[in-house]
Design a protein around this motif. Sequence first.
Motif, mmCIF file in Angstrom:
data_model
loop_
_atom_site.group_PDB
_atom_site.id
_atom_site.type_symbol
_atom_site.label_atom_id
_atom_site.label_comp_id
_atom_site.label_asym_id
_atom_site.label_seq_id
_atom_site.Cartn_x
_atom_site.Cartn_y
_atom_site.Cartn_z
ATOM 1 N N VAL A 27 38.630 -70.198 40.827
ATOM 2 C CA VAL A 27 37.435 -69.370 41.020
ATOM 3 C C VAL A 27 36.503 -69.501 39.818
ATOM 4 C CG1 VAL A 27 36.585 -67.018 41.350
ATOM 5 C CG2 VAL A 27 38.693 -67.758 42.486
ATOM 6 N N ARG A 28 37.075 -69.502 38.627
ATOM 7 C CA ARG A 28 36.257 -69.612 37.413
ATOM 8 C C ARG A 28 35.505 -70.941 37.366
ATOM 9 N NH1 ARG A 28 40.030 -69.234 34.152
ATOM 10 N NH2 ARG A 28 40.183 -71.345 33.303
ATOM 11 N N HIS A 29 36.176 -72.021 37.737
ATOM 12 C CA HIS A 29 35.521 -73.334 37.713
ATOM 13 C C HIS A 29 34.394 -73.410 38.741
ATOM 14 C CE1 HIS A 29 38.050 -75.146 34.737
ATOM 15 N NE2 HIS A 29 39.159 -75.003 35.445
ATOM 16 N N VAL A 30 34.603 -72.837 39.911
ATOM 17 C CA VAL A 30 33.550 -72.851 40.932
ATOM 18 C C VAL A 30 32.347 -72.041 40.465
ATOM 19 C CG1 VAL A 30 32.943 -72.092 43.260
ATOM 20 C CG2 VAL A 30 35.112 -73.260 42.863
ATOM 21 N N ASN A 31 32.591 -70.874 39.888
ATOM 22 C CA ASN A 31 31.487 -70.052 39.387
ATOM 23 C C ASN A 31 30.718 -70.769 38.282
ATOM 24 O OD1 ASN A 31 31.721 -67.751 41.040
ATOM 25 N ND2 ASN A 31 33.424 -66.968 39.819
ATOM 26 N N ASN A 32 31.435 -71.469 37.421
ATOM 27 C CA ASN A 32 30.761 -72.223 36.359
ATOM 28 C C ASN A 32 29.971 -73.393 36.923
ATOM 29 O OD1 ASN A 32 31.440 -70.759 34.028
ATOM 30 N ND2 ASN A 32 33.483 -71.654 33.973
ATOM 31 N N ALA A 33 30.484 -74.014 37.985
ATOM 32 C CA ALA A 33 29.741 -75.101 38.631
ATOM 33 C C ALA A 33 28.413 -74.589 39.174
ATOM 34 C CB ALA A 33 30.582 -75.707 39.754
ATOM 35 N N ILE A 34 28.438 -73.402 39.745
ATOM 36 C CA ILE A 34 27.203 -72.807 40.271
ATOM 37 C C ILE A 34 26.227 -72.508 39.136
ATOM 38 C CG2 ILE A 34 26.259 -70.781 41.437
ATOM 39 C CD1 ILE A 34 28.838 -70.716 43.095
ATOM 40 N N ARG A 35 26.748 -72.001 38.030
ATOM 41 C CA ARG A 35 25.871 -71.727 36.890
ATOM 42 C C ARG A 35 25.230 -73.008 36.355
ATOM 43 N NH1 ARG A 35 29.426 -67.308 35.816
ATOM 44 N NH2 ARG A 35 30.957 -68.610 34.742
ATOM 45 N N HIS A 36 25.996 -74.095 36.354
ATOM 46 C CA HIS A 36 25.443 -75.374 35.897
ATOM 47 C C HIS A 36 24.298 -75.831 36.797
ATOM 48 C CE1 HIS A 36 28.011 -76.241 32.567
ATOM 49 N NE2 HIS A 36 29.134 -76.269 33.279
ATOM 50 N N ILE A 37 24.500 -75.730 38.105
ATOM 51 C CA ILE A 37 23.490 -76.227 39.034
ATOM 52 C C ILE A 37 22.243 -75.348 39.031
ATOM 53 C CG2 ILE A 37 24.134 -75.008 41.156
ATOM 54 C CD1 ILE A 37 23.861 -77.581 42.670
ATOM 55 N N ARG A 39 20.924 -74.153 36.315
ATOM 56 C CA ARG A 39 20.154 -74.403 35.106
ATOM 57 C C ARG A 39 18.901 -75.208 35.430
ATOM 58 N NH1 ARG A 39 25.103 -76.857 32.323
ATOM 59 N NH2 ARG A 39 23.598 -78.410 31.586
ATOM 60 N N ASP A 40 17.890 -75.094 34.611
ATOM 61 C CA ASP A 40 16.637 -75.822 34.805
ATOM 62 C C ASP A 40 16.886 -77.309 34.574
ATOM 63 O OD1 ASP A 40 14.117 -76.930 34.819
ATOM 64 O OD2 ASP A 40 13.198 -75.257 33.735
ATOM 65 N N GLN A 41 16.836 -78.083 35.640
ATOM 66 C CA GLN A 41 17.158 -79.505 35.535
ATOM 67 C C GLN A 41 16.075 -80.298 34.812
ATOM 68 O OE1 GLN A 41 18.513 -81.044 39.375
ATOM 69 N NE2 GLN A 41 19.140 -78.956 39.906
ATOM 70 N N ASN A 42 14.877 -79.733 34.715
ATOM 71 C CA ASN A 42 13.829 -80.412 33.954
ATOM 72 C C ASN A 42 14.134 -80.390 32.462
ATOM 73 O OD1 ASN A 42 12.210 -81.029 36.214
ATOM 74 N ND2 ASN A 42 11.397 -78.925 36.226
ATOM 75 N N LEU A 43 14.799 -79.312 32.045
ATOM 76 C CA LEU A 43 15.163 -79.198 30.635
ATOM 77 C C LEU A 43 16.537 -79.788 30.355
ATOM 78 C CD1 LEU A 43 13.922 -75.544 29.953
ATOM 79 C CD2 LEU A 43 12.736 -77.702 29.445
ATOM 80 N N ASP A 44 17.387 -79.798 31.367
ATOM 81 C CA ASP A 44 18.754 -80.302 31.185
ATOM 82 C C ASP A 44 19.134 -81.160 32.390
ATOM 83 O OD1 ASP A 44 21.348 -80.824 30.618
ATOM 84 O OD2 ASP A 44 21.977 -78.738 30.353
ATOM 85 N N PRO A 45 18.815 -82.449 32.358
ATOM 86 C CA PRO A 45 19.082 -83.325 33.511
ATOM 87 C C PRO A 45 20.564 -83.544 33.791
ATOM 88 C CG PRO A 45 18.359 -84.602 31.609
ATOM 89 C CD PRO A 45 18.166 -83.166 31.247
ATOM 90 N N ASP A 46 21.429 -83.157 32.865
ATOM 91 C CA ASP A 46 22.869 -83.344 33.073
ATOM 92 C C ASP A 46 23.532 -82.159 33.765
ATOM 93 O OD1 ASP A 46 22.948 -85.854 31.856
ATOM 94 O OD2 ASP A 46 23.117 -84.969 29.856
ATOM 95 N N SER A 47 22.751 -81.160 34.148
ATOM 96 C CA SER A 47 23.348 -79.938 34.704
ATOM 97 C C SER A 47 24.139 -80.212 35.984
ATOM 98 C CB SER A 47 22.257 -78.892 34.967
ATOM 99 O OG SER A 47 21.306 -79.391 35.899
ATOM 100 N N CYS A 48 23.628 -81.103 36.834
ATOM 101 C CA CYS A 48 24.323 -81.385 38.094
ATOM 102 C C CYS A 48 25.622 -82.149 37.853
ATOM 103 C CB CYS A 48 23.413 -82.173 39.030
ATOM 104 S SG CYS A 48 21.987 -81.220 39.603
ATOM 105 N N THR A 49 25.584 -83.072 36.897
ATOM 106 C CA THR A 49 26.807 -83.806 36.561
ATOM 107 C C THR A 49 27.842 -82.859 35.960
ATOM 108 O OG1 THR A 49 25.506 -85.802 36.168
ATOM 109 C CG2 THR A 49 27.734 -85.749 35.256
ATOM 110 N N ASP A 50 27.373 -81.916 35.135
ATOM 111 C CA ASP A 50 28.293 -80.915 34.584
ATOM 112 C C ASP A 50 28.922 -80.081 35.704
ATOM 113 O OD1 ASP A 50 27.722 -81.776 32.049
ATOM 114 O OD2 ASP A 50 26.217 -80.225 31.650
ATOM 115 N N ALA A 51 28.133 -79.800 36.742
ATOM 116 C CA ALA A 51 28.659 -79.035 37.878
ATOM 117 C C ALA A 51 29.782 -79.807 38.568
ATOM 118 C CB ALA A 51 27.538 -78.728 38.866
ATOM 119 N N ILE A 52 29.617 -81.123 38.675
ATOM 120 C CA ILE A 52 30.647 -81.948 39.315
ATOM 121 C C ILE A 52 31.943 -81.913 38.516
ATOM 122 C CG2 ILE A 52 31.292 -84.291 39.990
ATOM 123 C CD1 ILE A 52 29.242 -83.014 41.821
ATOM 124 N N TYR A 53 31.834 -81.947 37.193
ATOM 125 C CA TYR A 53 33.049 -81.883 36.376
ATOM 126 C C TYR A 53 33.806 -80.578 36.631
ATOM 127 C CZ TYR A 53 31.426 -85.992 33.817
ATOM 128 O OH TYR A 53 31.022 -87.260 33.482
#
Length: 334
Positions: A27-37, A39-53
């Motif tokens: 549950v914690r990992h899924v919630n963190n994945a949502i928080r990553h996605i 994030r403002d992708q214009n400022l942090d383009p790696d947010s989606c990749t972080d969500a996948i991890y």
Amino acid sequence: MDLIALLNDAVAKIPSGDHSQGLNAIVRHVNNAIRHIERDQNLDPDSCTDAIYRTNQAYEGSLKEAYRVLAGKDPSGLSPFQIEGYLESNNTVRPRVLTQLTRYRKDYRNPSAHDYKLDFDNDEALLAIVSVCGFAILLLNQIRSKIESTAAQARVAVNTLVNNNTSTLSNAEKVAAICLAYTRESTNVDWYEYERGIAESLVAYGYNADVQFDENNDDLNENTLWDVIVRDNDYVIGIDSRLSRRYRTDLKPMTMVGYDTTLSHDNFNAAVITVRSSKDTDYRLYHAAKAPYPLYIICDPADTDQLTLSEESLGTLTDVSSLAEQLGVSHTTK
């Protein structure tokens, strides 16, 4: 539909155990994945990749905790591929669930684990989160049902008494009594695990009982109407589980045509039919006196008038629930 709410609810319904820490981590990992996605992708383009991890962690956690409970073994040191192989070869999870697990491993987990230059976009990350939530919920439900089934089997086993009169019971009577005891104890067990629980309860009593799956592991074997078959050198007993027509009015009445054909063709000696209904059912065991072979029916008394088993009357259905007490597997207080 709120997938996170469903995920939290699925975890909350599972009793505490060695699996609890791992389930909370999912549950914690899924919630963190949502928080990553989010994030403002214009400022942090790696947010989606972080969500996948993070979804990768939830994926592996789901597999390992499912293996811990369903296989009853420590998953440490096993790869997702090895666990998938075990689940498939032992028919431990629904085949379609296994397909989704394999697809995620090939599409997300493996590429992200081995290609350090890989990146994912918002659509891919969203799909990964939805996929992981979906099969995590399904696995959690199966974990809960397995725990319920194991507890039900334990309640039946604990209540076993040493009874000198059991030698007078036939194998068909003993099998029917064990099926009655497990059915009474397993009202919270899902259908898929119920049939496996019947087989495991019979195995615990020394019977050779197998759930019937087809060769492709697609589902229960459609070539036989039996969900569980008990075999020995001297006898073969078929067990068929059904849903009460009081709760599914679209179901056709049971007829003896299929039973007669299968029993005679495969040299079966007896049959047990279980009719599952609501959780507060007072299951009873009935014997069809005029059946051409030993036929036992487990159902709620209210279902007896819906058992259209033959064009001709099978005679009075005799309540033989006392066989469970005679065998020493009478109903316990939960």
